[in-house]
Design a protein around this motif. Sequence first.
Motif, mmCIF file in Angstrom:
data_model
loop_
_atom_site.group_PDB
_atom_site.id
_atom_site.type_symbol
_atom_site.label_atom_id
_atom_site.label_comp_id
_atom_site.label_asym_id
_atom_site.label_seq_id
_atom_site.Cartn_x
_atom_site.Cartn_y
_atom_site.Cartn_z
ATOM 1 N N HIS A 1 37.319 31.644 36.461
ATOM 2 C CA HIS A 1 38.317 32.633 36.031
ATOM 3 C C HIS A 1 38.399 33.828 36.973
ATOM 4 O O HIS A 1 38.913 34.876 36.576
ATOM 5 C CB HIS A 1 37.964 33.127 34.623
ATOM 6 N N ASP B 1 41.443 36.286 37.091
ATOM 7 C CA ASP B 1 42.175 36.283 35.828
ATOM 8 C C ASP B 1 42.223 37.716 35.296
ATOM 9 O O ASP B 1 41.182 38.340 35.091
ATOM 10 C CB ASP B 1 41.460 35.372 34.827
ATOM 11 N N TRP C 1 39.970 38.519 32.224
ATOM 12 C CA TRP C 1 38.547 38.548 32.570
ATOM 13 C C TRP C 1 38.201 39.784 33.391
ATOM 14 O O TRP C 1 37.216 40.464 33.122
ATOM 15 C CB TRP C 1 38.166 37.276 33.333
#
Length: 234
Positions: A189, A192, A195
């Motif tokens: 991730h 992202d 995140w």
Amino acid sequence: MRAQRVELGEFLKARRAGVAPEDVGLPGGGRRRTPGLRREELAQVAGVGVTWYTWLEQGRPINVSGQVLDAVAATLKLSPIEREHLYRLAEATPVRLPRTADCASESVLGEIVDALDPLPAVITNTRYDIIRPNSAYSDLFHDWHALPCIHKNLLWCIITEPAARAQLVNYDTEVPYLVGRLRSAYGEHVGDPDWETDLERLRSSSPEFDRLWSRHEVAACTPPGLRAIELPRP
């Protein structure tokens, strides 16, 4: 892609700092500005070009092969989970950890969690967001969520909630493990926005988390032991 390459470089630097020259058959001694192997020493032992390895740590978009990554992983003495993390960040193999959605639907897992009541049970995702607790879990750990939370998150509460910190008996081993598992999941991730926002918020709120996160340590899914919790008597 750029963020993932930067994460790869930081991971390699952190692991390189943990390997002494004597560990790979090189002469030790002498003063060093930083701990661990130098880049040229790692490249020498792994049998790769110094320039190539330097570019890899710098996050440049260079081609990497499994054979070369294996040599680097062996020199750094990476564990299987660390090697998997290295491959994922380098996008050298299509290795992916199974997601909850691949194993069963959320509704089916929710029925299992509810059926365990009066035993406390909870479903979390790889970021430790609390997806679905049963009633017993909510009743037992209600004071772990006393402070205002942007979202319900198990790791966030353990680190920031005084009640959770006091009641988690093996806190000193459990929290580094949880952060290591989070780092392993983060490999899928990187970049992202959800995140990155959560991690930045947690790092700024908790110096302890920031310190653990900066180690770039990853952990396998097998817990280090039982999670011991000592709750106050009613």
